[in-house]
Enzyme design. Structure first.
Site, mmCIF file in Angstrom:
data_model
loop_
_atom_site.group_PDB
_atom_site.id
_atom_site.type_symbol
_atom_site.label_atom_id
_atom_site.label_comp_id
_atom_site.label_asym_id
_atom_site.label_seq_id
_atom_site.Cartn_x
_atom_site.Cartn_y
_atom_site.Cartn_z
ATOM 1 N N PRO A 2 13.048 -7.003 -20.617
ATOM 2 C CA PRO A 2 11.621 -6.180 -21.005
ATOM 3 C C PRO A 2 10.844 -7.419 -20.911
ATOM 4 O O PRO A 2 10.959 -8.452 -21.243
ATOM 5 C CB PRO A 2 11.902 -5.881 -22.336
ATOM 6 C CG PRO A 2 13.592 -5.756 -22.579
ATOM 7 C CD PRO A 2 14.114 -6.564 -21.565
ATOM 8 N N GLU A 3 9.405 -6.936 -20.324
ATOM 9 C CA GLU A 3 8.303 -7.929 -20.122
ATOM 10 C C GLU A 3 7.203 -7.510 -21.182
ATOM 11 O O GLU A 3 7.463 -6.733 -21.994
ATOM 12 C CB GLU A 3 8.052 -8.044 -18.518
ATOM 13 C CG GLU A 3 9.092 -8.366 -17.764
ATOM 14 C CD GLU A 3 8.757 -8.252 -16.064
ATOM 15 O OE1 GLU A 3 7.444 -8.323 -15.783
ATOM 16 O OE2 GLU A 3 9.606 -7.929 -15.240
ATOM 17 N N LYS A 59 7.115 -12.171 -24.710
ATOM 18 C CA LYS A 59 8.218 -11.463 -24.797
ATOM 19 C C LYS A 59 8.710 -11.468 -26.212
ATOM 20 O O LYS A 59 9.953 -10.689 -26.446
ATOM 21 C CB LYS A 59 9.094 -11.517 -23.832
ATOM 22 C CG LYS A 59 8.581 -11.748 -22.306
ATOM 23 C CD LYS A 59 9.655 -12.203 -21.121
ATOM 24 C CE LYS A 59 8.935 -12.250 -19.625
ATOM 25 N NZ LYS A 59 10.022 -12.699 -18.957
ATOM 26 N N HIS A 94 27.756 -0.713 -29.147
ATOM 27 C CA HIS A 94 27.128 -1.919 -28.903
ATOM 28 C C HIS A 94 26.010 -2.378 -29.795
ATOM 29 O O HIS A 94 25.100 -2.918 -29.580
ATOM 30 C CB HIS A 94 26.427 -2.233 -27.287
ATOM 31 C CG HIS A 94 27.343 -1.396 -26.074
ATOM 32 N ND1 HIS A 94 28.529 -2.103 -25.915
ATOM 33 C CD2 HIS A 94 27.070 -0.759 -25.365
ATOM 34 C CE1 HIS A 94 29.043 -1.652 -25.028
ATOM 35 N NE2 HIS A 94 28.197 -0.680 -24.572
ATOM 36 N N ARG A 113 24.908 -6.263 -23.330
ATOM 37 C CA ARG A 113 25.146 -7.792 -23.025
ATOM 38 C C ARG A 113 24.420 -8.673 -23.988
ATOM 39 O O ARG A 113 23.448 -8.585 -23.840
ATOM 40 C CB ARG A 113 24.765 -7.874 -21.436
ATOM 41 C CG ARG A 113 25.610 -7.267 -20.385
ATOM 42 C CD ARG A 113 25.351 -7.879 -19.025
ATOM 43 N NE ARG A 113 24.025 -7.502 -18.923
ATOM 44 C CZ ARG A 113 23.318 -8.055 -17.658
ATOM 45 N NH1 ARG A 113 23.974 -8.905 -17.051
ATOM 46 N NH2 ARG A 113 22.123 -7.845 -17.473
ATOM 47 N N LYS A 154 0.382 -27.489 -10.371
ATOM 48 C CA LYS A 154 1.532 -27.104 -10.205
ATOM 49 C C LYS A 154 1.683 -27.041 -8.477
ATOM 50 O O LYS A 154 1.148 -26.015 -8.031
ATOM 51 C CB LYS A 154 1.908 -25.692 -10.866
ATOM 52 C CG LYS A 154 2.327 -25.728 -12.256
ATOM 53 C CD LYS A 154 3.750 -26.171 -12.482
ATOM 54 C CE LYS A 154 3.903 -26.067 -14.171
ATOM 55 N NZ LYS A 154 5.376 -26.556 -14.231
ATOM 56 N N ARG A 263 15.643 -15.388 -7.708
ATOM 57 C CA ARG A 263 14.970 -13.975 -8.274
ATOM 58 C C ARG A 263 14.944 -13.159 -7.081
ATOM 59 O O ARG A 263 14.332 -13.498 -5.827
ATOM 60 C CB ARG A 263 13.860 -14.201 -8.898
ATOM 61 C CG ARG A 263 13.761 -14.961 -9.999
ATOM 62 C CD ARG A 263 14.304 -14.481 -11.162
ATOM 63 N NE ARG A 263 14.035 -15.137 -12.324
ATOM 64 C CZ ARG A 263 13.659 -14.718 -13.748
ATOM 65 N NH1 ARG A 263 13.279 -13.160 -13.507
ATOM 66 N NH2 ARG A 263 13.469 -15.260 -14.620
#
Length: 278
Positions: A2-3, A59, A94, A113, A154, A263
């Site tokens: 989830p973002e 998040k 779960h 998980r 960066k 990614r």
């Protein structure tokens, strides 16, 4: 994972259900998720406290409680909450923890998980120590000059830079792809080679995309659901993410997928040519 939009939606749903409720009991089935302290201390810390409001930083979900107490929750890959007005006849699989409230309702945390995390803190220190100490503001909160200065230092490619929560928070793999497509920037473009105008475009598109996704309940890709298994709809509006082999909506080239910095990364090779970015 989830973002920002998905976490915002979860926070909104939690506020609607558990704001002003008082913890009566906490059952912890997986102590590994509850960090730094013994489960019995977590229980002692929470019992009798009222939830004043629920917010987020990037998040991270933040429960603000009475007596200046804080509980932090991170959903990681696929953490989910379910709320019940009364004890359910059957529980879902779960379940990692159950929070019981004085009015008889229950909040269940489940995760197939179990990588999610819970921390307890106090109001005077929760932003000064991990896990929030290095978390930056979200695109809608950060000022442009701060964002530009961070990117200009960066040399790393822009895709992983946008995923760095100490640069800007809340952007993950899905929305990084969408933001870069909207900005016509190749994911491998070095961050420090982007002009101010391009960085402004990134920030503008980030705000618009994240806000629109929030309005639509987030993106239900893989296993994301907000409270009580409710799915989002923004996955129906994604332009490149998960669209490998499909035609670009802008130029009709085929969307490509590459493995970049570990990614899966989706982009249009025509709209996002590196030579156009600097």
């Amino acid at each position: 994972m989830p973002e920002l939009p998905e976490v915002r939606v979860v926070c909104k749903s939690l506020n609607e259900k558990v704001q002003n409720l008082v913890f009566k009991k906490v059952e912890i089935f997986n102590p590994k998720l509850f960090k730094e302290y013994d489960p019995s201390y977590f229980q002692e810390f929470l019992i009798g406290e009222k939830i004043l409001k629920i917010s987020n930083l990037g998040k991270n979900i933040i429960y603000f409680l009475t007596n200046n107490k804080i509980m932090l929750s991170h959903l990681r890959m696929e953490g989910k909450y379910s709320f019940y007005e009364q004890k359910p006849k059957e529980t879902l699989k779960h379940i990692q923890a159950i929070f019981y409230f004085e009015n008889g309702s229950e909040l269940h945390y489940r995760e197939s998980r179990p990588f999610g995390t819970f921390h307890i803190r106090y109001l005077n220190n929760y932003l000064k120590i991990d896990p929030l100490a290095k978390v930056a503001q979200s695109p809608g909160e950060i000022d442009f000059e701060t964002f530009y200065n961070r990117l200009s230092k960066k040399a790393l490619a822009i895709k992983p830079t946008l995923l760095d929560q100490s640069i800007v928070s809340g952007i993950g793999n899905i929305y990084a792809d969408e933001i870069l497509f909207a900005s016509k920037i190749h994911p491998a473009t070095p961050s420090n080679l982007l002009s101010k105008d391009k960085v402004k475009e990134i920030l503008k598109n980030a705000i618009e995309i994240l806000d629109k996704s929030t309005e639509l309940g987030g993106s239900s890709i893989n296993s994301y659901e907000s409270l009580n298994k409710k799915e989002g709809q923004y996955q129906n509006f994604l332009k490149v993410h998960t669209k490998k082999g499909e035609f670009c909506i802008k130029c009709s080239s085929k969307i490509e997928k590459i493995k970049f910095k570990g990614r899966g990364t989706y982009f249009c090779p025509t709209c996002q040519k590196q030579k156009d970015f600097i």
